[in-house]
Design a protein around this motif. Structure first.
Motif: not given
Ligand code: GRG
Length: 307
Positions: A183-201
């Motif tokens: 779970e932690d690894e999936i969360e990290r992967l998705q946070s980097l792949k998808t989350g970071c761009l939403f975050s900076v938006a």
């Protein structure tokens, strides 16, 4: 209802969707103007860039930029330029993600992917062109009168989109096809792949508005959580919707044995998790009061869309 409670009724959502559509239209016009066709042989790559960036897409990331900026009374054209630049980075990532060397997808936004409509080399160049152009736009005085703000936009986007963000997440995603993630690894992967761009938006609005560090952190956090919810909804769409609804081929994650929250815990738990994340994203915005209501609705929309 208390003053900060969000009304997710059908009427509110319908007006939100109309607002998102109107914003998408302004972003399309901006992208159209920014991607004017040249006359020489390089025209082909710009045509492919236009194919990748125009006609389609929900424009949810630009929406976050524009709504965030409007909370600070930022000049609308500044917000539009920054939003269009960020959308170019998103579109480049889709073009490269669809390539045979990555996800190998033939359909995107309801039509052939860029490498199918053109060819692989042109698709690589179109992605490169969009990514590079985005930083050109952000560093242009037409995006903000303050050079410090422009530099901040460039720096923040480079972190979110590069190896510390989306590119890093994509690398983890490629590696994950031959590994079993927890779970932690999936969360990290998705946070980097998808989350970071939403975050900076979401953060872009506060950068353009020269907001306090506290507000920047809150908006960044809101975007990151929204991105996590959005990703789970995307994974659910992959198993639950048809090609017509999603505008792309579905069922691919399961066919490839890709690790998602759904493969780990099943659809029901994933759906609950997405709802909890939306509540968290909304809670992070508490200090902004009613002026952040459209951002709250955007979080709700992220998990209640059909494509
Ligand atoms: C190639 C560096 C590089 C990164 C690729 C974005 C991405 C990283 C991969 C896309 C794969 C994917 C389906 C990710 C899930 C979340 C996501 C980005 C969905 C697509 O975004 P939407 O739904 O697309 O906002 P539209 O078409 O509406 O813009």
């Amino acid at each position: 209802m208390n003053a900060l409670a969000v009304d997710y009724s059908t009427g509110q959502m319908a007006s939100f969707k109309q607002h998102l559509k109107d914003t998408a239209e302004s972003v399309n016009v901006t992208l159209d103007n920014l991607l004017a066709l040249p006359v020489g042989g390089e025209r082909r790559v710009v045509e492919a860039m236009r194919y990748a960036a125009l006609d389609g897409g929900k424009r949810l990331r630009p929406f976050l930029v524009i709504e965030g900026a409007s909370m600070y009374g930022v000049e609308h054209n500044y917000a539009l330029q920054a939003a269009a630049a960020l959308e170019m980075v998103h579109c480049y990532s889709l073009v490269h993600d669809d390539l045979p060397a990555m996800d190998d997808d033939g359909l995107r936004r309801g039509r052939p992917t860029v490498h199918k409509a053109y060819d692989e080399a042109t698709a690589v160049l179109a992605g490169d062109g969009l990514l590079t152009r985005a930083f050109g736009i952000l560093s242009n005085p037409g995006t903000h009168h303050s050079a410090d703000v422009r530099s901040d936009l460039c720096y923040s986007l480079s972190k979110a989109a590069g190896s510390e963000g989306m590119v890093g997440g994509q690398m983890l995603d490629l590696l994950a096809q031959s590994e079993r993630l927890d779970e932690d690894e999936i969360e990290r992967l998705q946070s980097l792949k998808t989350g970071c761009l939403f975050s900076v938006a979401a953060e872009f609005g506060s950068i353009l508005g020269q907001a306090s560090e506290i507000e920047r952190v809150s908006l960044r956090q809101y975007g990151l959580i929204l991105g996590a919810a959005f990703q789970i909804a995307d994974d659910l769409l992959d198993i639950e919707s048809s090609y017509q609804e999603a505008g792309k081929l579905t069922g691919k994650d399961a066919a490839r044995g890709k690790a998602t929250f759904i493969s780990l815990y099943g659809a029901d738990r994933a759906r609950n998790q997405a709802k909890c994340l939306v509540d968290q994203a909304v809670a992070v915005l508490e200090s902004f009061g009613p002026k952040a209501n459209k951002l709250r609705l955007a979080a709700f929309f992220a998990i209640n869309r059909c494509g």
